[in-house]
Design an enzyme around this catalytic site. Structure first.
Site, PDB file in Angstrom:
ATOM      1  N   ASN A  27       0.796  -1.230   0.000  1.00 13.05           N
ATOM      2  CA  ASN A  27       0.000   0.000   0.000  1.00 13.05           C
ATOM      3  C   ASN A  27       0.828   1.280   0.000  1.00 13.05           C
ATOM      4  O   ASN A  27       0.400   2.299  -0.536  1.00 13.05           O
ATOM      5  CB  ASN A  27      -0.900  -0.023   1.253  1.00 13.05           C
ATOM      6  CG  ASN A  27      -1.630   1.275   1.477  1.00 13.05           C
ATOM      7  OD1 ASN A  27      -2.475   1.648   0.678  1.00 13.05           O
ATOM      8  ND2 ASN A  27      -1.294   1.988   2.544  1.00 13.05           N
ATOM      9  N   TYR A 118       4.022  10.995 -10.022  1.00 15.04           N
ATOM     10  CA  TYR A 118       3.231   9.987  -9.289  1.00 15.04           C
ATOM     11  C   TYR A 118       2.634   8.993 -10.300  1.00 15.04           C
ATOM     12  O   TYR A 118       2.743   7.775 -10.141  1.00 15.04           O
ATOM     13  CB  TYR A 118       2.134  10.696  -8.499  1.00 15.04           C
ATOM     14  CG  TYR A 118       1.114   9.799  -7.850  1.00 15.04           C
ATOM     15  CD1 TYR A 118       1.394   9.153  -6.645  1.00 15.04           C
ATOM     16  CD2 TYR A 118      -0.140   9.605  -8.429  1.00 15.04           C
ATOM     17  CE1 TYR A 118       0.445   8.326  -6.042  1.00 15.04           C
ATOM     18  CE2 TYR A 118      -1.083   8.786  -7.826  1.00 15.04           C
ATOM     19  CZ  TYR A 118      -0.787   8.151  -6.635  1.00 15.04           C
ATOM     20  OH  TYR A 118      -1.722   7.338  -6.046  1.00 15.04           O
ATOM     21  N   LYS A 122       3.411   4.885 -10.881  1.00 13.35           N
ATOM     22  CA  LYS A 122       2.390   3.835 -10.861  1.00 13.35           C
ATOM     23  C   LYS A 122       2.359   3.077 -12.201  1.00 13.35           C
ATOM     24  O   LYS A 122       2.065   1.886 -12.239  1.00 13.35           O
ATOM     25  CB  LYS A 122       1.018   4.427 -10.540  1.00 13.35           C
ATOM     26  CG  LYS A 122       0.927   5.062  -9.147  1.00 13.35           C
ATOM     27  CD  LYS A 122       1.056   4.036  -8.026  1.00 13.35           C
ATOM     28  CE  LYS A 122       0.763   4.667  -6.663  1.00 13.35           C
ATOM     29  NZ  LYS A 122       0.801   3.691  -5.563  1.00 13.35           N
TER      30      LYS A 122
HETATM   31  N1  LIG Z   1      -5.965   8.662  -1.981  1.00  7.01           N
HETATM   32  C1  LIG Z   1      -6.244   8.428  -3.258  1.00  7.01           C
HETATM   33  O1  LIG Z   1      -7.101   9.087  -3.862  1.00  7.01           O
HETATM   34  C2  LIG Z   1      -5.520   7.322  -3.986  1.00  7.01           C
HETATM   35  C3  LIG Z   1      -5.922   7.006  -5.290  1.00  7.01           C
HETATM   36  C4  LIG Z   1      -5.275   5.988  -5.962  1.00  7.01           C
HETATM   37  C5  LIG Z   1      -4.252   5.300  -5.333  1.00  7.01           C
HETATM   38  N2  LIG Z   1      -3.869   5.614  -4.070  1.00  7.01           N
HETATM   39  C6  LIG Z   1      -2.779   4.856  -3.469  1.00  7.01           C
HETATM   40  O2  LIG Z   1      -3.213   4.346  -2.228  1.00  7.01           O
HETATM   41  C7  LIG Z   1      -2.058   4.075  -1.408  1.00  7.01           C
HETATM   42  C8  LIG Z   1      -2.285   4.626  -0.025  1.00  7.01           C
HETATM   43  O3  LIG Z   1      -2.265   6.042  -0.081  1.00  7.01           O
HETATM   44  P1  LIG Z   1      -3.311   6.951   0.702  1.00  7.01           P
HETATM   45  O4  LIG Z   1      -4.183   7.583  -0.292  1.00  7.01           O
HETATM   46  O5  LIG Z   1      -3.905   6.202   1.828  1.00  7.01           O
HETATM   47  O6  LIG Z   1      -2.331   8.105   1.206  1.00  7.01           O
HETATM   48  P2  LIG Z   1      -1.753   8.365   2.663  1.00  7.01           P
HETATM   49  O7  LIG Z   1      -2.841   8.609   3.622  1.00  7.01           O
HETATM   50  O8  LIG Z   1      -0.715   9.423   2.480  1.00  7.01           O
HETATM   51  O9  LIG Z   1      -1.079   6.975   3.011  1.00  7.01           O
HETATM   52  C9  LIG Z   1       0.137   6.601   2.404  1.00  7.01           C
HETATM   53  C10 LIG Z   1       0.733   5.471   3.196  1.00  7.01           C
HETATM   54  O10 LIG Z   1       2.027   5.192   2.626  1.00  7.01           O
HETATM   55  C11 LIG Z   1       2.981   5.290   3.663  1.00  7.01           C
HETATM   56  N3  LIG Z   1       4.250   5.811   3.168  1.00  7.01           N
HETATM   57  C12 LIG Z   1       4.473   6.931   2.466  1.00  7.01           C
HETATM   58  N4  LIG Z   1       5.800   7.083   2.254  1.00  7.01           N
HETATM   59  C13 LIG Z   1       6.404   6.037   2.843  1.00  7.01           C
HETATM   60  C14 LIG Z   1       7.758   5.618   2.986  1.00  7.01           C
HETATM   61  N5  LIG Z   1       8.768   6.322   2.458  1.00  7.01           N
HETATM   62  N6  LIG Z   1       8.020   4.484   3.662  1.00  7.01           N
HETATM   63  C15 LIG Z   1       6.997   3.762   4.204  1.00  7.01           C
HETATM   64  N7  LIG Z   1       5.706   4.102   4.105  1.00  7.01           N
HETATM   65  C16 LIG Z   1       5.410   5.226   3.436  1.00  7.01           C
HETATM   66  C17 LIG Z   1       2.397   6.256   4.669  1.00  7.01           C
HETATM   67  O11 LIG Z   1       2.994   6.055   5.912  1.00  7.01           O
HETATM   68  P3  LIG Z   1       3.091   7.316   6.934  1.00  7.01           P
HETATM   69  O12 LIG Z   1       1.727   7.837   7.117  1.00  7.01           O
HETATM   70  O13 LIG Z   1       3.711   6.700   8.138  1.00  7.01           O
HETATM   71  O14 LIG Z   1       3.965   8.320   6.266  1.00  7.01           O
HETATM   72  C18 LIG Z   1       0.931   5.832   4.657  1.00  7.01           C
HETATM   73  O15 LIG Z   1       0.732   4.693   5.436  1.00  7.01           O
HETATM   74  C19 LIG Z   1      -0.877   4.712  -2.127  1.00  7.01           C
HETATM   75  O16 LIG Z   1      -0.124   3.724  -2.800  1.00  7.01           O
HETATM   76  C20 LIG Z   1      -1.534   5.646  -3.126  1.00  7.01           C
HETATM   77  O17 LIG Z   1      -0.719   5.877  -4.241  1.00  7.01           O
HETATM   78  C21 LIG Z   1      -4.493   6.608  -3.381  1.00  7.01           C
END
Ligand SMILES: NC(=O)c1ccc[n+]([C@@H]2O[C@H](COP(=O)([O-])OP(=O)(O)OC[C@H]3O[C@@H](n4cnc5c(N)ncnc54)[C@H](OP(=O)(O)O)[C@@H]3O)[C@@H](O)[C@H]2O)c1
Length: 255
Positions: A27, A118, A122
């Site tokens: 994730n 970004y 992906k």
């Molecule tokens: N939100 C959207 O609309 C969306 C859409 C499509 C895909 N996604 C994908 O969904 C996934 C989760 O993202 P999210 O939307 O939930 O965003 P988020 O709230 O920012 O969560 C991101 C997660 O990744 C972790 N992370 C970031 N940098 C890291 C690093 N260097 N080492 C280890 N962990 C790291 C963060 O840990 P910390 O909090 O401890 O930093 C957090 O647990 C991502 O892969 C993102 O690309 C999100």
């Protein structure tokens, strides 16, 4: 995830402490506002979202293989993004003949902006997922998957992904509020797609799961030029990952 030694240490701990592993959801991901590099010299988005995520997948794959098998395959799910599907060929064409495209895409002059890089990270992750889904160790001689490998796009979710985009104008806030009310999902709603992705069967092998259906990978995945570029990037990724951890070699080659 922006330090390869941490990725290796984490995988070692999982492999040592957990007797069986039936599902992995990769994730971690970020969207940076500006270009920045890690200690290891990679652009951070590419290292965290693509290289480290793929390295972790390969380090955990043997445990997934030994925990499942064709009758009850384990699941390996990459959290991707629909943005990968809209990367335009003109954004990456300059790297088609680059002797080291991965490194070139990591350089400051290749920076496409936060959202652009970004999406690129992906797209490269989609290439990796599709290659892992067809590895001889992953697909048995009869064509049945020993591990079900797929990706998920959770859709636009209200999370901290935009955490670096803080200095927003009033107009931006109003627009974001309207978009939020109309189309943004809760993180919980997005996470349900993660769960449903790891309950998919073999029909999901090498595919992206989005809005409760499989979607194509977009032009840079499905077209002939996209596939060629994907092959090239995958070979480069394998070289990079083998230099970080030579022990992934058997996973990449054995059936
Ligand atoms: N939100 C959207 O609309 C969306 C859409 C499509 C895909 N996604 C994908 O969904 C996934 C989760 O993202 P999210 O939307 O939930 O965003 P988020 O709230 O920012 O969560 C991101 C997660 O990744 C972790 N992370 C970031 N940098 C890291 C690093 N260097 N080492 C280890 N962990 C790291 C963060 O840990 P910390 O909090 O401890 O930093 C957090 O647990 C991502 O892969 C993102 O690309 C999100």
């Amino acid at each position: 995830m922006d330090d390869f030694s941490n990725v290796k240490a984490f995988a070692e701990k999982v492999n040592a402490d957990i007797p069986e592993l039936h599902a992995v959801i990769l994730n971690a991901g970020l969207m940076n506002r500006g270009w920045s590099t890690t200690r290891e010299g990679w652009e951070q988005t590419l290292q965290v979202n693509t290289i480290s995520t793929t390295l972790l997948a390969l380090l955990l794959l043997p445990k997934l293989l030994s925990s499942g098998g064709p009758k009850n395959p384990a699941h390996l799910n990459f959290i991707s993004s629909g943005t990968a599907r809209v990367v335009k060929p003109e954004k990456v064409r300059q790297f088609y003949d680059s002797p080291n495209a991965l490194q070139a895409m990591s350089s400051e002059k290749a920076w496409l902006g936060g959202m652009g890089h970004y999406a690129l990270s992906k797209l490269l992750l989609e290439y990796a997922m599709r290659h892992i889904a067809t590895l001889p160790s992953v697909v048995s001689a009869s064509g049945e998957p020993n591990v079900i490998v797929n990706s998920t796009c959770p859709g636009l979710c209200k999370t901290d992904l935009g955490r670096q985009y803080t200095d927003k104008s009033m107009l931006f806030r109003i627009l974001a509020w309207i978009v939020g009310v109309l189309i943004i999902r809760s993180a919980e709603a997005g996470s349900r797609l993660y769960v449903s992705a790891i309950t998919r069967g073999k029909a999901s092998q090498g595919k992206m799961w989005k809005d409760d259906r499989y979607v194509d990978g977009g032009e840079m995945v499905e077209s002939a030029q996209g596939k060629r570029f994907g092959e090239k990037v995958w070979k480069e990724m394998v070289d990079v990952m083998e230099s970080i951890e030579p022990r992934i070699r058997p996973t990449l080659s054995e059936s």
